[in-house]
Write an enzyme that holds these catalytic residues in place. Sequence first.
Site, PDB file in Angstrom:
ATOM      1  N   GLU A   1       0.836  -1.204   0.000  1.00 17.28           N
ATOM      2  CA  GLU A   1       0.000   0.000   0.000  1.00 17.28           C
ATOM      3  C   GLU A   1       0.873   1.259   0.000  1.00 17.28           C
ATOM      4  O   GLU A   1       0.525   2.264  -0.619  1.00 17.28           O
ATOM      5  CB  GLU A   1      -0.943  -0.020   1.219  1.00 17.28           C
ATOM      6  CG  GLU A   1      -2.118   0.923   1.086  1.00 17.28           C
ATOM      7  CD  GLU A   1      -3.256   0.587   2.054  1.00 17.28           C
ATOM      8  OE1 GLU A   1      -3.270  -0.519   2.628  1.00 17.28           O
ATOM      9  OE2 GLU A   1      -4.134   1.442   2.211  1.00 17.28           O
TER      10      GLU A   1
ATOM     11  N   GLU B   1       2.011   1.682  -3.433  1.00 18.88           N
ATOM     12  CA  GLU B   1       0.878   2.155  -4.245  1.00 18.88           C
ATOM     13  C   GLU B   1       0.708   3.662  -4.056  1.00 18.88           C
ATOM     14  O   GLU B   1       0.508   4.407  -5.022  1.00 18.88           O
ATOM     15  CB  GLU B   1      -0.406   1.409  -3.816  1.00 18.88           C
ATOM     16  CG  GLU B   1      -1.588   1.718  -4.702  1.00 18.88           C
ATOM     17  CD  GLU B   1      -2.888   1.087  -4.189  1.00 18.88           C
ATOM     18  OE1 GLU B   1      -2.871   0.396  -3.144  1.00 18.88           O
ATOM     19  OE2 GLU B   1      -3.924   1.308  -4.845  1.00 18.88           O
TER      20      GLU B   1
ATOM     21  N   CYS C   1      -8.243  -1.918   4.436  1.00 24.67           N
ATOM     22  CA  CYS C   1      -8.110  -3.056   5.361  1.00 24.67           C
ATOM     23  C   CYS C   1      -9.430  -3.444   5.992  1.00 24.67           C
ATOM     24  O   CYS C   1      -9.600  -4.568   6.447  1.00 24.67           O
ATOM     25  CB  CYS C   1      -7.172  -2.728   6.510  1.00 24.67           C
ATOM     26  SG  CYS C   1      -5.641  -2.018   5.993  1.00 24.67           S
TER      27      CYS C   1
ATOM     28  N   SER D   1      -7.400   2.007  -2.035  1.00 24.89           N
ATOM     29  CA  SER D   1      -6.222   1.210  -2.354  1.00 24.89           C
ATOM     30  C   SER D   1      -6.688  -0.113  -2.941  1.00 24.89           C
ATOM     31  O   SER D   1      -7.706  -0.669  -2.527  1.00 24.89           O
ATOM     32  CB  SER D   1      -5.418   0.952  -1.081  1.00 24.89           C
ATOM     33  OG  SER D   1      -4.536  -0.139  -1.281  1.00 24.89           O
TER      34      SER D   1
ATOM     35  N   LYS E   1     -15.314  -9.497   8.539  1.00 27.88           N
ATOM     36  CA  LYS E   1     -14.282 -10.373   7.988  1.00 27.88           C
ATOM     37  C   LYS E   1     -14.884 -11.687   7.524  1.00 27.88           C
ATOM     38  O   LYS E   1     -14.373 -12.329   6.615  1.00 27.88           O
ATOM     39  CB  LYS E   1     -13.185 -10.634   9.030  1.00 27.88           C
ATOM     40  CG  LYS E   1     -12.300  -9.430   9.294  1.00 27.88           C
ATOM     41  CD  LYS E   1     -11.307  -9.194   8.166  1.00 27.88           C
ATOM     42  CE  LYS E   1     -10.572  -7.876   8.358  1.00 27.88           C
ATOM     43  NZ  LYS E   1      -9.794  -7.503   7.163  1.00 27.88           N
TER      44      LYS E   1
ATOM     45  N   GLU F   1     -16.224 -10.753   4.236  1.00 28.26           N
ATOM     46  CA  GLU F   1     -15.122 -10.557   3.290  1.00 28.26           C
ATOM     47  C   GLU F   1     -14.564 -11.893   2.801  1.00 28.26           C
ATOM     48  O   GLU F   1     -14.300 -12.073   1.616  1.00 28.26           O
ATOM     49  CB  GLU F   1     -14.010  -9.756   3.969  1.00 28.26           C
ATOM     50  CG  GLU F   1     -12.824  -9.477   3.070  1.00 28.26           C
ATOM     51  CD  GLU F   1     -11.673  -8.798   3.820  1.00 28.26           C
ATOM     52  OE1 GLU F   1     -11.222  -7.750   3.356  1.00 28.26           O
ATOM     53  OE2 GLU F   1     -11.231  -9.316   4.862  1.00 28.26           O
TER      54      GLU F   1
ATOM     55  N   GLU G   1     -14.709 -13.107  -5.282  1.00 25.41           N
ATOM     56  CA  GLU G   1     -13.429 -12.885  -5.972  1.00 25.41           C
ATOM     57  C   GLU G   1     -12.225 -13.278  -5.120  1.00 25.41           C
ATOM     58  O   GLU G   1     -11.099 -13.279  -5.598  1.00 25.41           O
ATOM     59  CB  GLU G   1     -13.320 -11.422  -6.425  1.00 25.41           C
ATOM     60  CG  GLU G   1     -13.113 -10.407  -5.312  1.00 25.41           C
ATOM     61  CD  GLU G   1     -14.410  -9.912  -4.682  1.00 25.41           C
ATOM     62  OE1 GLU G   1     -15.439 -10.606  -4.813  1.00 25.41           O
ATOM     63  OE2 GLU G   1     -14.381  -8.842  -4.039  1.00 25.41           O
TER      64      GLU G   1
ATOM     65  N   CYS H   1     -10.002  -1.494  15.048  1.00 30.03           N
ATOM     66  CA  CYS H   1     -10.343  -2.913  15.223  1.00 30.03           C
ATOM     67  C   CYS H   1     -10.435  -3.308  16.700  1.00 30.03           C
ATOM     68  O   CYS H   1     -11.137  -4.262  17.027  1.00 30.03           O
ATOM     69  CB  CYS H   1      -9.305  -3.789  14.548  1.00 30.03           C
ATOM     70  SG  CYS H   1      -9.073  -3.383  12.821  1.00 30.03           S
TER      71      CYS H   1
END
Lengths: 590, 182
Positions: free
Chosen positions: A278, A281, A304, A324, A363, A366, A371, A520
Amino acid sequence: MPKVTIDGTSVEVPEGTSILNAAKQAGVRIPTLCHMEEVHAIGACRVCVVEVEGAKTLAASCVMPVADGMKISTHTKRVREARRTVVELLLSEHNGDCQVCDRNNDCELQALAHELDLKSIRFEGLKTAAGLDTSTPGVVRDNGKCIKCRRCVAVCGQIQSVGALFPQFRGFKTVIGPAFGADLDTVACVQCGQCAAVCPVGAITEKSHIAEVWKALDDKSKTVVVQVAPAVRASLGECFGMEPGTLVTGKMVAALRRLGFSAVFDTNFTADLTIIEEGHELLHRLTLAVKDKKPVALPQFTSCSPGWIRYMEYFYPEMLPYLSTCKSPQQMFGALAKTYWAGKVGKKAEDIVVVSVMPCHAKKSESERPEMNDSGVRDVDVALTTRELGRMIKQAGIDFNALPEEGMDSLMGASTGAADIFANSGGVMEAALRTVWEVVTGRELPFLNLHVPPLMGLSGIKQAEATITGTLPAWSFLEGVTVKVAVASSLSNAKALVDKIKAGEVSYHFVEIMTCPGGCIGGGGQPRKTTNAIRQKRINAIYREDEGKKLRKSHENPEVLKIYADFLGEPLGKVSHHLLHTKYGARQRV
Amino acid sequence: MKTEKSTCACQKDTDESTLLKRLDVVIKEYREKSGALIPVLQIAQGLFGYLPEVALKRISLGLDKSYSEVAGVVGFYSFFSTVPRGRNLVRVCLGTACYVRGGKQVLEAIKKHLGIDVGQTTPDKLFSLEVARCFGACGLAPAITVNDDVHQRVKSAKVHEIINSYRTVSRAKAARQKREKT
């Protein structure tokens, strides 16, 4: 300041203080099932009623402000009887079954009934209709258990600006939930699980995946590995009665090993890797913008936090190019465990089961994204919450407190302090700055102890800026550039920040967003209940973990260096692009 | 504040896309105002005769209110309907005064006469039946409304006379014209 007497004790409190809060100062705890400090005081549950001398009726202490000279009694016969009646009425509707409820022994209603010494319920009537909603990957709702306290409505609407949950219908038929009483998958829900974190009863919980993990561990044909998110080490101890903010990294690893995982790895490893990817990036985008003067999507937003990703997809699809392209550390880990690590140990991706332990409901969602299977199979097979891990450890009969401290397994277990602080709001940004600054200038981030104080703490929106000087020759175009960064936690803060950015009122190069308040450490899957005081204790613990490490910059992680040398080649390279980066897509909001 | 012009479904002759365009104008007019949701829902119900999902979703996006919140408000007020209604809407008041003066019996008589339950519409699409909590006409209890006409001191034995007077289109039209005049 008004002076009041509560159960004979005099206190002086600021104008506008509720009786409930004034009582705390007087050392009197008034029970409540709906109140949430600084978030929600609506007098919905009526459990907090008290007697005010001279008043005809009992007052709900969470919403009644004090007045000078007030004489308040919190446990007169009248109050005790009223409170008892309220709880009995709640229980008479409550369609629960304590022994098999997710919240057994962790339920505010159950605890209060016990505290009030209820031996029977005088009222008989209809029970709230049970309605199990398992339509989403991370959150399970059961309206039958709901006591309509509306805490979830407050966090979903006010704190998260999502509004998936709202009172529907009227009177006895009222249900708290998505539009017209339908399932959660019919509305825009980001799966953050903050509703489950504040629910006083078992009406909203995570979708349990404990059985899947036991099944995988029992299957001798599978190699089951586990990764643990940074925030878990600062909260898991609470499941075993430890003080919030107790660091249990070593015991946690020991417990996971005893549960039977073949390898105990650290999501911190891929957090460090995220910083490399990142960070590069960001440097790539800055190069395009500053050196090549090309149009490029800035600020770059962190990616994230999967609740934030879903929020962008629902509410700001036009901003998706700003995110990102990095996968979250959890998903990077899954993709690498089933390719890089699989190759090292001579296993096939389909024979490896990746379990993750996360402070998070999103999560779970996710890990189920279609994908996220770049290893050829599903990259992360099961995502557990911190609470679920706590329960598994208990199921295995492990005496957590007595465990020795053990270390993570190698290849994907090493981490730096920069990875630990991913757990805190502001941590990803600080970790990125530690690395990016050094890449560009060859020198350490010029702040005390590598921290960026304006980005630390519980404020919802934080910002910082620093002017780059003394750049290395390759980055001379950044000489004198003032890098501006911002950090927001909770989606309402994220929304406020994004709206300002969109309106051109503020501009930044890099923005960190965490879905949950405080980051978190305050995730929806953390041990209940999370208050601001507990958030701060967990935040402090995480910074202690960081400061206690020799290596505190992601680019110094030896196993990260090794994976680039052995497998990935270079940051943003071909392999990285395939395994560590992804795309997002707009979702229909209604 | 604009109020609902008509509750009947006869305006359904206008096609949906035209109505949605009109709704967009209303949303635009109200979007910056606080407390916009209920008036916009009222107007939408006036336009469509009921609140179809497509209109509610349009309102949710247009007013930047979550769909669950919009639905919560629609579901809370018995005034709002998410199903198409018949040409005439009969509401029986079951507020305290009407209830004690026989509102329940009036409701039963109407149910029996129309052969439908509360919330339903007759197969010929002439009548829909709903209950309400207080029209603010307690002195006239028990009260019912048919469309915008209030009928006072209703007797169970006579409900068929009131209902039947709305069976012809002309009566409904006349009632509407009378309303528009006033």
